[in-house]
Motif scaffolding. Structure first.
Motif, PDB file in Angstrom:
ATOM      1  N   PHE A 114       0.818  -1.212   0.000  1.00  0.00           N
ATOM      2  CA  PHE A 114       0.000   0.000   0.000  1.00  0.00           C
ATOM      3  C   PHE A 114       0.856   1.268   0.000  1.00  0.00           C
ATOM      4  N   VAL A 115       2.125   1.133   0.325  1.00  0.00           N
ATOM      5  CA  VAL A 115       3.067   2.254   0.272  1.00  0.00           C
ATOM      6  C   VAL A 115       3.848   2.240  -1.045  1.00  0.00           C
ATOM      7  N   TRP A 116       4.095   1.049  -1.558  1.00  0.00           N
ATOM      8  CA  TRP A 116       4.848   0.858  -2.801  1.00  0.00           C
ATOM      9  C   TRP A 116       4.232   1.628  -3.965  1.00  0.00           C
ATOM     10  N   GLU A 117       5.121   2.163  -4.813  1.00  0.00           N
ATOM     11  CA  GLU A 117       4.708   2.796  -6.068  1.00  0.00           C
ATOM     12  C   GLU A 117       5.499   2.157  -7.202  1.00  0.00           C
ATOM     13  N   PRO A 118       4.843   1.790  -8.302  1.00  0.00           N
ATOM     14  CA  PRO A 118       5.567   1.150  -9.411  1.00  0.00           C
ATOM     15  C   PRO A 118       6.563   2.108 -10.053  1.00  0.00           C
ATOM     16  N   GLU A 119       7.768   1.613 -10.295  1.00  0.00           N
ATOM     17  CA  GLU A 119       8.823   2.418 -10.907  1.00  0.00           C
ATOM     18  C   GLU A 119       9.119   1.974 -12.334  1.00  0.00           C
ATOM     19  N   LEU A 148      -0.622   0.861 -13.735  1.00  0.00           N
ATOM     20  CA  LEU A 148       0.610   1.577 -14.050  1.00  0.00           C
ATOM     21  C   LEU A 148       1.804   0.637 -14.180  1.00  0.00           C
ATOM     22  N   ALA A 149       1.769  -0.479 -13.455  1.00  0.00           N
ATOM     23  CA  ALA A 149       2.888  -1.423 -13.479  1.00  0.00           C
ATOM     24  C   ALA A 149       2.846  -2.371 -14.670  1.00  0.00           C
ATOM     25  N   THR A 150       1.726  -2.379 -15.388  1.00  0.00           N
ATOM     26  CA  THR A 150       1.573  -3.269 -16.530  1.00  0.00           C
ATOM     27  C   THR A 150       1.854  -2.514 -17.826  1.00  0.00           C
TER      28      THR A 150
END
Length: 233
Positions: A114-119, A148-150
């Motif tokens: 829940f804190v992670w953001e896709p880079e 966003l990660a796909t």
């Protein structure tokens, strides 16, 4: 039932940290999860159905596995991928995953999803038995991250639980099981409150379409729901 989402997430992380050493007992139908030969055979037959659907994706390059756990499904992903980025909030389960697979194709991030953001973008984003633990007020934000990660033209694959009581431990607490917040007990008797949402196929289909995916949602006879999706834009 009013729930403090921040506390709920903390409790869920603590639950899976504490459960790490016994998590595989659930998957492999050991101890409190052994429901007898008939139920166990049914379970593993349905596991094979879902594993076969995952293998039918074919070979992909970069995979992101969210809530990678003890490696039960990371092991399956190794059969179809070149590289896996595995993220989990429990250092304990990551250690089990690493020791179990011992593969240089897998890298790990110890991070609260829940804190992670896709880079970066991935060819396949995968998560198993995780969507059901996402609190409703965080669901849209989580699915946005998945989108966003796909990469464009990339895929998602989701596996989760159907609401069959025989999938749970024989001494599973019966109190507090009527809503989306449930009590779960460990082998030592310690109890935790977690979110557990059992999605119907049409609900999951709508969620994924609204999140920007084309999706094929399937269920097995008793235990599992899965979704194979594509990002077209």
């Amino acid at each position: 039932m009013s729930v403090d989402t921040t506390k709920l997430i903390h409790d869920q992380i603590e639950y899976y940290r504490s459960r790490s050493s016994e998590y595989d007992e659930w998957f492999y139908r050991i101890g409190r999860y052994d429901r007898g030969q008939e139920h166990n055979d049914r379970w593993f037959a349905e596991i094979e159905v879902v594993q076969k659907a995952l293998r039918e994706i074919g070979q992909v390059n970069q995979v992101l596995e969210l809530a990678s756990g003890t490696g039960v499904w990371t092991e399956q992903l190794l059969q179809i991928s070149t590289k896996i980025e595995a993220i989990d909030a429990s250092a304990e389960t990551i250690a089990i995953n690493q020791n179990k697979l011992n593969s240089d194709k897998v890298t790990y991030q110890h991070q609260d999803i829940f804190v992670w953001e896709p880079e970066q973008e991935y060819d396949l984003v995968f998560f198993s038995f995780w969507l059901s633990h996402v609190p409703p007020d965080l669901l849209q934000s989580f699915l946005n991250k998945v989108y966003l990660a796909t990469r464009k033209g990339g895929q998602i694959f989701i596996i989760d639980s159907r609401n069959d009581y025989t999938s749970r431990a024989k001494d599973h607490p019966v109190n507090g099981q009527n809503g989306i917040y449930q009590t779960r007990k460990l082998n030592d008797g310690k109890e935790f409150t977690i979110a557990k949402i059992y999605y119907q196929p049409d609900e999951l289909q709508t969620l994924l379409v609204n999140a920007g995916f084309t999706a094929d949602v399937r269920v097995t006879d008793n235990y599992f729901i899965s979704a194979h999706g594509w990002k077209s834009n």
